[in-house]
Scaffold this motif. Structure first.
Motif, short mmCIF file in Angstrom:
data_model
loop_
_atom_site.label_atom_id
_atom_site.label_comp_id
_atom_site.label_asym_id
_atom_site.label_seq_id
_atom_site.Cartn_x
_atom_site.Cartn_y
_atom_site.Cartn_z
N PHE A 53 0.84 -1.21 0.00
CA PHE A 53 0.00 0.00 0.00
C PHE A 53 0.87 1.26 0.00
CE2 PHE A 53 -3.70 -2.29 2.30
CZ PHE A 53 -4.38 -2.46 1.12
N CYS A 54 1.88 1.27 0.87
CA CYS A 54 2.72 2.46 0.98
C CYS A 54 3.45 2.74 -0.34
CB CYS A 54 3.75 2.30 2.10
SG CYS A 54 3.02 2.29 3.75
N GLU A 56 2.59 1.76 -3.26
CA GLU A 56 1.64 2.15 -4.30
C GLU A 56 1.25 3.62 -4.12
OE1 GLU A 56 -1.78 -0.44 -4.33
OE2 GLU A 56 -2.73 0.72 -5.95
N ALA A 57 1.16 4.05 -2.87
CA ALA A 57 0.76 5.45 -2.61
C ALA A 57 1.86 6.40 -3.06
CB ALA A 57 0.45 5.65 -1.12
N SER A 58 3.12 6.00 -2.88
CA SER A 58 4.22 6.83 -3.36
C SER A 58 5.53 6.04 -3.26
CB SER A 58 4.34 8.10 -2.52
OG SER A 58 5.54 8.78 -2.86
N TYR A 61 7.77 7.24 -0.31
CA TYR A 61 6.90 7.46 0.86
C TYR A 61 7.69 8.01 2.04
CZ TYR A 61 8.82 2.82 1.80
OH TYR A 61 9.66 1.78 1.97
N ASP A 62 6.99 8.77 2.85
CA ASP A 62 7.54 9.31 4.10
C ASP A 62 7.69 8.14 5.08
OD1 ASP A 62 7.93 10.48 6.57
OD2 ASP A 62 6.36 12.00 6.31
N ARG A 64 8.03 8.05 8.14
CA ARG A 64 7.27 8.23 9.39
C ARG A 64 5.84 7.73 9.21
NH1 ARG A 64 8.82 14.47 9.73
NH2 ARG A 64 8.05 14.17 7.61
N GLU A 65 5.28 8.01 8.02
CA GLU A 65 3.91 7.55 7.78
C GLU A 65 3.90 6.05 7.45
OE1 GLU A 65 1.55 9.35 8.60
OE2 GLU A 65 2.47 11.33 8.67
N TYR A 66 4.94 5.60 6.76
CA TYR A 66 5.11 4.16 6.51
C TYR A 66 5.07 3.41 7.84
CZ TYR A 66 8.06 -0.02 5.50
OH TYR A 66 8.57 -1.28 5.41
N ILE B 16 -5.71 2.41 -3.01
CA ILE B 16 -4.84 3.57 -3.22
C ILE B 16 -5.37 4.51 -4.29
CG2 ILE B 16 -2.49 4.28 -3.76
CD1 ILE B 16 -2.72 2.87 -1.11
N ARG B 20 -5.93 8.42 -3.64
CA ARG B 20 -5.33 9.48 -4.47
C ARG B 20 -6.37 10.51 -4.89
NH1 ARG B 20 -0.45 6.83 -6.24
NH2 ARG B 20 -1.40 5.01 -7.19
N LEU B 80 -1.67 6.33 4.96
CA LEU B 80 -1.63 6.27 3.49
C LEU B 80 -2.08 7.59 2.87
CD1 LEU B 80 -3.02 2.66 2.85
CD2 LEU B 80 -0.65 3.47 2.64
N ILE B 83 0.75 10.01 3.02
CA ILE B 83 1.74 9.71 1.97
C ILE B 83 1.24 10.21 0.62
CG2 ILE B 83 2.83 7.83 0.66
CD1 ILE B 83 2.99 6.25 3.30
N GLN B 86 1.52 14.01 0.39
CA GLN B 86 2.92 14.43 0.19
C GLN B 86 3.36 14.18 -1.25
OE1 GLN B 86 5.22 12.32 3.10
NE2 GLN B 86 4.28 13.34 4.86
#
Lengths: 420, 420
Positions: A53-54, A56-58, A61-62, A64-66, B16, B20, B80, B83, B86
């Motif tokens: 998921f992380c 895929e989101a970016s 990814y950050d 901290r949010e991961y 995701i 988005r 998520l 992320i 960001q």
């Protein structure tokens, strides 16, 4: 009354039926009069799902949010195990990383455990509660959730065991102990009753995938006795303190009788060989090769520098983890002018074979036996490294199994086969 | 610069791609110069999955551990979304219930929000960050995670909006507003531009499932302007402050021109009717019926007590939520001797039809119109309740749609159909 830590991996936590089996096992330790903390992994597959998921989101990814996202997997299993324990009459509660708290560095997604507060934990254990602690997670300054990196739950278990001064840290896993070598290659491999921290570090780091390396290093530093045992034995299995798993201990706990010259043979196919041909043979040349790799965070392992050619140049050969090969070639390509090499070649079809044992400290001839044994079978040695308790050679990958088998026999590690 | 809260439900967070889309929507509000907090639900289906685990682990699960488990769903989506924000250049961070913190009571699994600390939140918003807050969760004294009960994310959103003194709380949902009645029954139902808190409470509690009742009550108490709008409109939709959703506001915001006699018609098929035949007609008899039900936590709704029979007994009829029917019959069965009734009959094939409107405070004849209209269609009324702004009747379930349609027309709520 002894204090013990029990750690269960993702396979043991995969679904409520298995969590119930874990609960039953914990109950037996409680009924034997122990104070118990349990460290749990996420359900098998869950961390991969959350990491997916992380990503895929970016892609960037950050962390901290991961950590907020992926730490939820162990949060779920710790709550569920507490419920399953209560259901069979065992008082229990979950303690998340931020609740205990388990203080870590702020290197999000790969944090290191600092201190663990034990005041609340001690009080809970004294009340007769089982403490269920999610592995892999902690909290950094500023109250943000951290995770320890993949496989971090072993490290959590050892750190909790150290903090609560546990007599033992039992790691339940899908193997039933540490073997002299991979039993899939050598059916006559023997399970080791005891192995030292140093040996385990060498065995783990070269491919005996039983425990996360970091957890063994921490156990050695904190002097935590770690036992590896199978999570798949039934309710009628002997109690953990009499179970035939493998105990990982300090060298002083190994008696002379038990001490072997060689403890085990490990192999690792995840290395790649890189050779720089015709590097100028002058001061600073080697530094110009390995400096850029170190800056890129790439771990270089075996290094061989040939004697200089008559042309005033030399060949430099070394290995890197296969996963870092592409990046290594990139770094070296960019540094070509600085280094001044002629050609860059690489080979992923190599394997590292290691013989490990604290006994070799006081015995000569270990390396010699290795070279002779391999030579007799026509196995060519491409590189050699040694440490106080380990000799490793790099060979062609196709010979991996043969090399492991002949060395296992040569060092007298084969189990005796009973007469039929 | 306005402060707004945006709340997205489970369907909007399911995967995701959808997250988005949510991020893009949040970005537009940020770029319009707003300070934004986003409250999110778990991915659709996730809370059910987690609740299922808890129930499977133990029918009598510890609600404290249940809260540890189920709160993880919103933890994941908040990380998520941060992320995803960001990734499109919007500074954002997640704030879990215990991090903000959102203080709640210690009624685990159905906690009530107390105060929300806004110091850290204010600082974060002032830095230009979007605050992503998991709905449904908080923290009780002793640092333990709580959840607010199903549908609690709406309540979280309103509470956050109140705490941060937001100008508006936008609830994105899978309907695009509040209608005069269910458009699936009456295609000519009209979307309401504004509705008062009181009307919304009556409409929500009798079946117009747009917002959780508790969140509307809180919005009324805290005077938070709540807007219901669709999460399914595209990027080119108008900005939320000009969107044709439904705004839920205080009565003082509704102008005389807008004010209608009747705002909407609601129906509810989830009630069951219970009749106790021949209850002794003496003081305390009614108390002996409803006392045990209240103790069992069952909400009794419509109550009809017939005039006494010549035998000195009376029939008592009332409704309970269908989900509580079995338990109600059980409670009443056990209390049979105490109450002294003759027969206990029940009927689940009933529906409650309600007409709602603040306008009826100053207008007589609303109830009369209802009874006449239903009577003309031969629809029998089994029970009646009224409040200041609502008249409800209980009818046979098969007549539900017919009743809603004729009442919608009778009160002049049908939308005008444009000439083709």
């Amino acid at each position: 009354m002894a204090r013990i830590v029990m750690k269960f991996g993702g396979t043991s936590m995969a679904g409520i039926e298995r969590i119930r089996t874990v609960a039953a096992r914990v109950k037996r330790e409680v009924e034997a009069g122990n104070q118990v903390a349990v460290v749990v992994s996420a359900m098998a597959g869950e961390t991969d799902r959350l990491v997916g998921f992380c990503r895929e989101a970016s892609a960037l990814y950050d962390p901290r949010e991961y950590d907020v996202v992926v730490s939820s997997g162990e949060q779920v299993t710790s709550g569920l195990l507490a419920i399953a324990l209560q259901a069979i009459g065992v008082p229990a509660r979950s303690w998340l990383g931020w609740q205990l708290p388990i203080h870590t560095s702020d290197a999000f997604s790969r944090a290191r455990i600092g201190t663990i507060d034990t005041e609340a934990l001690d009080a809970s254990l004294a009340r007769g509660e089982v403490a269920v602690i999610p592995g892999f997670q902690g909290v950094a300054e500023g109250d943000r959730i951290t995770t320890l990196g993949r496989g971090g739950s072993d490290t959590s278990a050892v750190a909790v065991a150290a903090a609560m001064k546990a007599e033992r840290c039992d790691i339940y896993t899908d193997v039933d102990g540490v073997y002299t070598t991979d039993p899939r290659i050598v059916p006559r491999a023997r399970k080791l009753a005891r192995v030292t921290y140093e040996e385990m570090l060498e065995l783990a780091s070269v491919g005996a995938k039983v425990l996360q390396t970091r957890s063994v290093g921490l156990a050695m530093k904190e002097n935590v006795r770690v036992q590896v045992l199978s999570s798949f034995t039934g309710d009628d299995a002997p109690m953990a303190d009499t179970l035939p798993g493998t105990m990982i201990v300090g060298e002083e706990e190994i008696t002379d009788v038990e001490r072997q010259l060689i403890t085990g043979i490990a192999h690792d196919k995840n290395e790649a060989k890189i050779t720089l041909a015709a590097v100028p043979d002058k001061p600073g040349a080697v530094a110009s090769v390995f400096g850029p790799l170190a800056e890129a965070g790439i771990n270089v392992d075996m290094i061989v520098q040939n004697i200089a050619h008559s042309t005033g140049s030399t060949d430099v050969t070394f290995t890197v983890p296969s996963a870092d090969l592409a990046r290594s070639l990139d770094v070296l390509g960019q540094a070509k002018a600085t280094i001044g090499y002629d050609k860059l070649v690489h080979d992923t079809r190599v394997a590292k074979i290691s013989v490990v044992g604290v006994g070799m400290r006081s015995h000569a001839g270990v390396a010699s036996t290795m070279f002779t044994t391999l030579g007799e079978r026509g196995i060519n040695i491409q590189a050699i490294t040694t440490s106080e308790i380990k000799v490793s050679v790099l060979i062609e990958e196709d010979y991996t199994e043969l090399a492991v088998r002949v060395l296992h026999t040569a060092y007298g590690l084969d189990a005796e086969v009973e007469a039929a």
